[in-house]
Motif scaffolding. Structure first.
Motif, PDB file in Angstrom:
ATOM      1  N   TYR A  92      -1.257  -1.927   5.949  1.00 20.24           N
ATOM      2  CA  TYR A  92      -1.547  -0.496   5.959  1.00 20.24           C
ATOM      3  C   TYR A  92      -0.253   0.285   6.136  1.00 20.24           C
ATOM      4  CZ  TYR A  92      -3.060   4.079   7.556  1.00 20.24           C
ATOM      5  OH  TYR A  92      -3.216   5.430   7.697  1.00 20.24           O
ATOM      6  N   GLU A  93      -0.019   1.234   5.234  1.00 21.52           N
ATOM      7  CA  GLU A  93       1.131   2.146   5.351  1.00 21.52           C
ATOM      8  C   GLU A  93       0.602   3.476   5.856  1.00 21.52           C
ATOM      9  OE1 GLU A  93       5.088   3.527   4.967  1.00 21.52           O
ATOM     10  OE2 GLU A  93       4.517   1.557   4.223  1.00 21.52           O
TER      11      GLU A  93
ATOM     12  N   THR B 223       1.295  -1.229   9.483  1.00 24.11           N
ATOM     13  CA  THR B 223       0.530  -2.215  10.231  1.00 24.11           C
ATOM     14  C   THR B 223       0.236  -3.404   9.338  1.00 24.11           C
ATOM     15  OG1 THR B 223      -0.497  -0.530  11.629  1.00 24.11           O
ATOM     16  CG2 THR B 223      -1.630  -2.644  11.484  1.00 24.11           C
TER      17      THR B 223
ATOM     18  N   ASP C 285      -6.284  -5.274   1.401  1.00 21.98           N
ATOM     19  CA  ASP C 285      -6.809  -6.454   2.078  1.00 21.98           C
ATOM     20  C   ASP C 285      -6.708  -7.624   1.110  1.00 21.98           C
ATOM     21  OD1 ASP C 285      -7.606  -5.299   4.533  1.00 21.98           O
ATOM     22  OD2 ASP C 285      -9.391  -4.471   3.571  1.00 21.98           O
TER      23      ASP C 285
ATOM     24  N   SER D 232      -4.380  -7.853   6.130  1.00 19.48           N
ATOM     25  CA  SER D 232      -4.451  -6.411   5.873  1.00 19.48           C
ATOM     26  C   SER D 232      -3.070  -5.816   6.033  1.00 19.48           C
ATOM     27  CB  SER D 232      -5.408  -5.717   6.848  1.00 19.48           C
ATOM     28  OG  SER D 232      -6.722  -6.163   6.647  1.00 19.48           O
TER      29      SER D 232
ATOM     30  N   CYS E  14      -2.793   4.381   2.630  1.00 17.76           N
ATOM     31  CA  CYS E  14      -3.671   3.388   1.997  1.00 17.76           C
ATOM     32  C   CYS E  14      -3.505   2.015   2.639  1.00 17.76           C
ATOM     33  CB  CYS E  14      -3.365   3.291   0.509  1.00 17.76           C
ATOM     34  SG  CYS E  14      -3.697   4.810  -0.393  1.00 17.76           S
ATOM     35  N   ARG E  15      -4.454   1.156   2.340  1.00 19.17           N
ATOM     36  CA  ARG E  15      -4.483  -0.196   2.889  1.00 19.17           C
ATOM     37  C   ARG E  15      -4.846  -1.169   1.783  1.00 19.17           C
ATOM     38  NH1 ARG E  15      -8.830  -1.917   7.497  1.00 19.17           N
ATOM     39  NH2 ARG E  15      -9.901  -3.216   6.020  1.00 19.17           N
TER      40      ARG E  15
ATOM     41  N   ASP F  53       2.328  -3.519  14.724  1.00 20.34           N
ATOM     42  CA  ASP F  53       2.375  -2.072  14.508  1.00 20.34           C
ATOM     43  C   ASP F  53       3.835  -1.651  14.531  1.00 20.34           C
ATOM     44  OD1 ASP F  53      -0.426  -1.728  14.407  1.00 20.34           O
ATOM     45  OD2 ASP F  53      -0.541  -1.649  16.586  1.00 20.34           O
TER      46      ASP F  53
ATOM     47  N   PRO G 263       0.822  -1.213   0.000  1.00 20.81           N
ATOM     48  CA  PRO G 263       0.000   0.000   0.000  1.00 20.81           C
ATOM     49  C   PRO G 263       0.856   1.264   0.000  1.00 20.81           C
ATOM     50  CG  PRO G 263      -0.030  -1.042   2.154  1.00 20.81           C
ATOM     51  CD  PRO G 263       0.705  -1.967   1.246  1.00 20.81           C
TER      52      PRO G 263
END
Length: 162
Positions: free
Chosen positions: A54-55, A73, A36, A52, A33-34, A87, A29
């Protein structure tokens, strides 16, 4: 603090998870953004999981170094039930249900009594088992993937976090 992982959660974490669908290659990402990735249990295909990634968003400033702090994450869930989350953030602050305060990168594992509200420092024995000994996102992901038994065919094209 009782940080016991239930047998059911252990089973969900350790079951072999394959990517659902034909797509096996994903771009990491972009900041803010993320992505999935849908997964399923090979032994019980009706059991659905999600990976998932996530940046964290970046503020509007010029980065003069490639080793700037990142917020990243990664998490696996069974349906909407979080199982394991990492995290990565040097400035993160987390308070465990017993009042223990963690500063810096940490790992959440679904434990009896507390769900995913309980976390371990990334550098702790528990954190190293899940995330390895690096804070480099691609290396942490590979350790996380191994711990969560996610299909090795899944390929993530990593960016520099910019």
């Amino acid at each position: 603090m009782d940080a016991t992982i239930s047998d059911q959660v252990r089973q969900w974490i350790s079951c072999k998870k394959y990517v659902e669908g034909e797509r096996l290659h994903f771009d990491a990402p972009k900041p803010g953004c993320r992505i999935d990735v849908p997964l399923f249990d090979a032994q019980s295909p009706s059991d659905k999981f999600t990976l998932s990634l996530y940046e964290g968003a970046r503020s509007s400033r010029l980065l003069l170094s490639l080793d700037a702090s990142r917020k990243f994450t990664m998490q696996t869930r069974r349906s909407s039930h979080p199982l394991v989350r990492i995290d990565i953030d040097d400035n993160a602050r987390h308070t465990n249900p017993d009042g223990t305060i963690l500063c810096g990168s940490h790992v959440h594992v679904c434990v009896e009594k507390y769900g995913c509200a309980f976390a371990f420092p990334l550098a702790s024995d528990e954190g190293i088992i899940i995330a390895g000994t690096s804070e480099d996102v691609p290396e942490v992901f590979e350790s996380f993937r191994h711990y969560c038994n996610i299909d090795k065919e899944l390929a993530i094209k990593w960016s520099l976090g910019i």
